[in-house]
Design a protein around this motif. Structure first.
Motif, PDB file in Angstrom:
ATOM      1  N   LEU A 115      -3.398   0.995  -4.606  1.00 25.25           N
ATOM      2  CA  LEU A 115      -3.502  -0.395  -4.388  1.00 25.25           C
ATOM      3  C   LEU A 115      -2.431  -1.280  -3.837  1.00 25.25           C
ATOM      4  O   LEU A 115      -2.648  -1.932  -2.686  1.00 25.25           O
ATOM      5  CB  LEU A 115      -4.247  -1.153  -5.633  1.00 25.25           C
ATOM      6  CG  LEU A 115      -5.528  -1.091  -6.263  1.00 25.25           C
ATOM      7  CD1 LEU A 115      -5.411  -1.653  -7.579  1.00 25.25           C
ATOM      8  CD2 LEU A 115      -6.515  -1.155  -5.107  1.00 25.25           C
ATOM      9  N   VAL A 116      -1.367  -0.650  -3.966  1.00 22.48           N
ATOM     10  CA  VAL A 116      -0.151  -1.282  -3.475  1.00 22.48           C
ATOM     11  C   VAL A 116       0.043  -0.750  -2.161  1.00 22.48           C
ATOM     12  O   VAL A 116       0.280  -1.739  -0.922  1.00 22.48           O
ATOM     13  CB  VAL A 116       1.079  -1.121  -4.268  1.00 22.48           C
ATOM     14  CG1 VAL A 116       2.442  -1.081  -3.499  1.00 22.48           C
ATOM     15  CG2 VAL A 116       1.276  -1.548  -5.609  1.00 22.48           C
ATOM     16  N   HIS A 117      -0.158   0.439  -2.043  1.00 15.64           N
ATOM     17  CA  HIS A 117      -0.239   1.062  -0.324  1.00 15.64           C
ATOM     18  C   HIS A 117      -1.250   0.237   0.377  1.00 15.64           C
ATOM     19  O   HIS A 117      -1.122  -0.172   1.423  1.00 15.64           O
ATOM     20  CB  HIS A 117      -0.550   2.723  -0.698  1.00 15.64           C
ATOM     21  CG  HIS A 117      -0.405   3.229   0.847  1.00 15.64           C
ATOM     22  ND1 HIS A 117      -1.299   2.901   1.877  1.00 15.64           N
ATOM     23  CD2 HIS A 117       0.532   4.059   1.241  1.00 15.64           C
ATOM     24  CE1 HIS A 117      -0.726   3.646   2.778  1.00 15.64           C
ATOM     25  NE2 HIS A 117       0.107   4.208   2.501  1.00 15.64           N
ATOM     26  N   GLN A 118      -2.618  -0.129  -0.285  1.00 15.12           N
ATOM     27  CA  GLN A 118      -3.539  -0.489   0.410  1.00 15.12           C
ATOM     28  C   GLN A 118      -2.967  -2.275   0.813  1.00 15.12           C
ATOM     29  O   GLN A 118      -3.019  -2.585   2.096  1.00 15.12           O
ATOM     30  CB  GLN A 118      -4.963  -0.967  -0.273  1.00 15.12           C
ATOM     31  CG  GLN A 118      -6.018  -1.615   0.478  1.00 15.12           C
ATOM     32  CD  GLN A 118      -7.180  -1.825  -0.518  1.00 15.12           C
ATOM     33  OE1 GLN A 118      -6.936  -1.313  -1.701  1.00 15.12           O
ATOM     34  NE2 GLN A 118      -8.117  -2.347   0.210  1.00 15.12           N
ATOM     35  N   LYS A 119      -2.235  -2.817  -0.021  1.00 15.27           N
ATOM     36  CA  LYS A 119      -1.536  -4.209   0.134  1.00 15.27           C
ATOM     37  C   LYS A 119      -0.748  -4.043   1.190  1.00 15.27           C
ATOM     38  O   LYS A 119      -0.735  -5.148   2.287  1.00 15.27           O
ATOM     39  CB  LYS A 119      -1.215  -4.797  -0.952  1.00 15.27           C
ATOM     40  CG  LYS A 119      -2.052  -5.268  -1.958  1.00 15.27           C
ATOM     41  CD  LYS A 119      -2.931  -6.408  -1.412  1.00 15.27           C
ATOM     42  CE  LYS A 119      -3.782  -7.125  -2.460  1.00 15.27           C
ATOM     43  NZ  LYS A 119      -4.780  -8.165  -1.758  1.00 15.27           N
ATOM     44  N   HIS A 120       0.131  -3.097   1.409  1.00 16.91           N
ATOM     45  CA  HIS A 120       1.057  -2.716   2.290  1.00 16.91           C
ATOM     46  C   HIS A 120       0.187  -2.754   3.609  1.00 16.91           C
ATOM     47  O   HIS A 120       0.893  -3.386   4.607  1.00 16.91           O
ATOM     48  CB  HIS A 120       1.922  -1.542   2.119  1.00 16.91           C
ATOM     49  CG  HIS A 120       2.825  -1.700   1.071  1.00 16.91           C
ATOM     50  ND1 HIS A 120       4.017  -0.892   0.967  1.00 16.91           N
ATOM     51  CD2 HIS A 120       3.278  -2.786   0.028  1.00 16.91           C
ATOM     52  CE1 HIS A 120       4.822  -1.283  -0.050  1.00 16.91           C
ATOM     53  NE2 HIS A 120       4.452  -2.482  -0.495  1.00 16.91           N
ATOM     54  N   ALA A 121      -0.454  -2.013   3.863  1.00 18.80           N
ATOM     55  CA  ALA A 121      -1.213  -1.722   5.010  1.00 18.80           C
ATOM     56  C   ALA A 121      -1.957  -3.269   5.547  1.00 18.80           C
ATOM     57  O   ALA A 121      -1.951  -3.428   6.683  1.00 18.80           O
ATOM     58  CB  ALA A 121      -2.249  -0.627   5.001  1.00 18.80           C
ATOM     59  N   GLU A 122      -2.506  -3.916   4.604  1.00 13.24           N
ATOM     60  CA  GLU A 122      -2.909  -5.300   4.917  1.00 13.24           C
ATOM     61  C   GLU A 122      -2.233  -6.072   5.427  1.00 13.24           C
ATOM     62  O   GLU A 122      -2.364  -6.922   6.488  1.00 13.24           O
ATOM     63  CB  GLU A 122      -3.708  -5.807   3.816  1.00 13.24           C
ATOM     64  CG  GLU A 122      -5.037  -5.190   3.214  1.00 13.24           C
ATOM     65  CD  GLU A 122      -5.623  -5.867   2.005  1.00 13.24           C
ATOM     66  OE1 GLU A 122      -5.082  -6.724   1.494  1.00 13.24           O
ATOM     67  OE2 GLU A 122      -6.619  -5.138   1.564  1.00 13.24           O
ATOM     68  N   PHE A 123      -0.890  -5.967   4.786  1.00 12.79           N
ATOM     69  CA  PHE A 123       0.214  -7.000   5.198  1.00 12.79           C
ATOM     70  C   PHE A 123       0.486  -6.512   6.622  1.00 12.79           C
ATOM     71  O   PHE A 123       0.821  -7.333   7.506  1.00 12.79           O
ATOM     72  CB  PHE A 123       1.436  -6.849   4.381  1.00 12.79           C
ATOM     73  CG  PHE A 123       1.021  -7.429   2.994  1.00 12.79           C
ATOM     74  CD1 PHE A 123       0.196  -8.470   2.598  1.00 12.79           C
ATOM     75  CD2 PHE A 123       1.994  -6.880   1.978  1.00 12.79           C
ATOM     76  CE1 PHE A 123      -0.093  -8.720   1.385  1.00 12.79           C
ATOM     77  CE2 PHE A 123       1.765  -7.464   0.658  1.00 12.79           C
ATOM     78  CZ  PHE A 123       0.849  -8.442   0.309  1.00 12.79           C
ATOM     79  N   LEU A 125      -1.187  -5.044   9.024  1.00 12.18           N
ATOM     80  CA  LEU A 125      -2.033  -5.385   9.910  1.00 12.18           C
ATOM     81  C   LEU A 125      -2.294  -6.759  10.121  1.00 12.18           C
ATOM     82  O   LEU A 125      -2.421  -7.320  11.538  1.00 12.18           O
ATOM     83  CB  LEU A 125      -3.710  -4.847   9.583  1.00 12.18           C
ATOM     84  CG  LEU A 125      -4.816  -5.235  10.326  1.00 12.18           C
ATOM     85  CD1 LEU A 125      -4.635  -4.411  11.554  1.00 12.18           C
ATOM     86  CD2 LEU A 125      -5.972  -4.960   9.452  1.00 12.18           C
ATOM     87  N   GLY A 126      -1.926  -7.642   9.232  1.00 14.19           N
ATOM     88  CA  GLY A 126      -1.853  -9.100   9.464  1.00 14.19           C
ATOM     89  C   GLY A 126      -0.857  -9.563  10.314  1.00 14.19           C
ATOM     90  O   GLY A 126      -0.719 -10.218  11.219  1.00 14.19           O
ATOM     91  N   ASP A 127       0.431  -8.990  10.117  1.00 16.35           N
ATOM     92  CA  ASP A 127       1.549  -9.302  10.886  1.00 16.35           C
ATOM     93  C   ASP A 127       1.481  -8.751  11.971  1.00 16.35           C
ATOM     94  O   ASP A 127       1.688  -9.519  13.164  1.00 16.35           O
ATOM     95  CB  ASP A 127       2.759  -8.571  10.344  1.00 16.35           C
ATOM     96  CG  ASP A 127       3.206  -9.323   8.892  1.00 16.35           C
ATOM     97  OD1 ASP A 127       2.739 -10.292   8.703  1.00 16.35           O
ATOM     98  OD2 ASP A 127       3.892  -8.621   8.322  1.00 16.35           O
ATOM     99  N   VAL A 128       0.748  -7.710  12.539  1.00 17.25           N
ATOM    100  CA  VAL A 128       0.508  -7.165  13.892  1.00 17.25           C
ATOM    101  C   VAL A 128      -0.355  -7.909  14.581  1.00 17.25           C
ATOM    102  O   VAL A 128      -0.298  -8.109  15.800  1.00 17.25           O
ATOM    103  CB  VAL A 128       0.390  -5.621  13.871  1.00 17.25           C
ATOM    104  CG1 VAL A 128      -0.367  -5.405  15.112  1.00 17.25           C
ATOM    105  CG2 VAL A 128       1.365  -4.797  13.449  1.00 17.25           C
ATOM    106  N   THR A 129      -1.724  -8.393  13.908  1.00 15.45           N
ATOM    107  CA  THR A 129      -2.483  -9.319  14.665  1.00 15.45           C
ATOM    108  C   THR A 129      -1.873 -10.647  15.024  1.00 15.45           C
ATOM    109  O   THR A 129      -2.261 -11.213  15.950  1.00 15.45           O
ATOM    110  CB  THR A 129      -3.715  -9.350  13.541  1.00 15.45           C
ATOM    111  OG1 THR A 129      -4.196  -8.190  13.320  1.00 15.45           O
ATOM    112  CG2 THR A 129      -4.695  -9.987  14.117  1.00 15.45           C
ATOM    113  N   THR A 130      -1.269 -11.138  14.055  1.00 10.16           N
ATOM    114  CA  THR A 130      -0.598 -12.383  14.260  1.00 10.16           C
ATOM    115  C   THR A 130       0.365 -12.290  15.563  1.00 10.16           C
ATOM    116  O   THR A 130       0.222 -13.122  16.462  1.00 10.16           O
ATOM    117  CB  THR A 130       0.089 -12.899  12.995  1.00 10.16           C
ATOM    118  OG1 THR A 130      -0.787 -13.237  11.948  1.00 10.16           O
ATOM    119  CG2 THR A 130       0.567 -14.134  13.209  1.00 10.16           C
TER     120      THR A 130
END
Length: 125
Positions: A78-86, A88-93
């Motif tokens: 779950l922590v690894h998933q959150k890291h990936a979500e963060f 992706l969000g940063d790259v998209t922004t």
């Protein structure tokens, strides 16, 4: 009990934040999740499972239950998933900002059509 309670404490516990991620993921802030090293956590869990770590004041080896081992590994996932979500969000922004900045620069360029005077077309035979 198969483990020392000290290792599951949020502050100072070796696996506290991982355990919280597995059981109550909303309790951890973005900063706390970003501060967890996934590779080191996996290594520590495997070392603990393989009984290479001594715990407690007596120095005897304490085992994890199978359930706790699975919960900790699930927490790491779950922590690894959150890291990936963060990420992706940063790259998209960043992409949106760069694209918006480039669009503003294109709009500022004056692309008026040049006025053409009478052009004489000559043909040679």
């Amino acid at each position: 009990m198969f483990y020392s309670r000290d290792i599951l404490q949020k502050k100072g516990g070796q696996f506290g934040k991982i355990w919280l991620a597995a059981t109550k993921v909303s309790k951890l802030t973005r900063r706390e999740v970003a501060g967890i090293n996934v590779k080191k956590s996996c290594h520590d869990i495997v070392q603990y499972i393989r009984r290479r770590v001594r715990q407690g004041t007596s120095g005897k080896r304490l085992d994890f239950s199978l359930y706790l081992s699975a919960q900790l590994m699930y927490g790491v996932v779950l922590v690894h998933q959150k890291h990936a979500e963060f990420l992706l969000g940063d790259v998209t922004t960043t992409f949106i900002r760069v694209r918006g900045h480039a669009a503003k620069q294109v709009q500022e360029i004056n692309l008026a059509e040049p006025k053409l005077d009478k052009v004489q077309i000559t043909t040679t035979k």
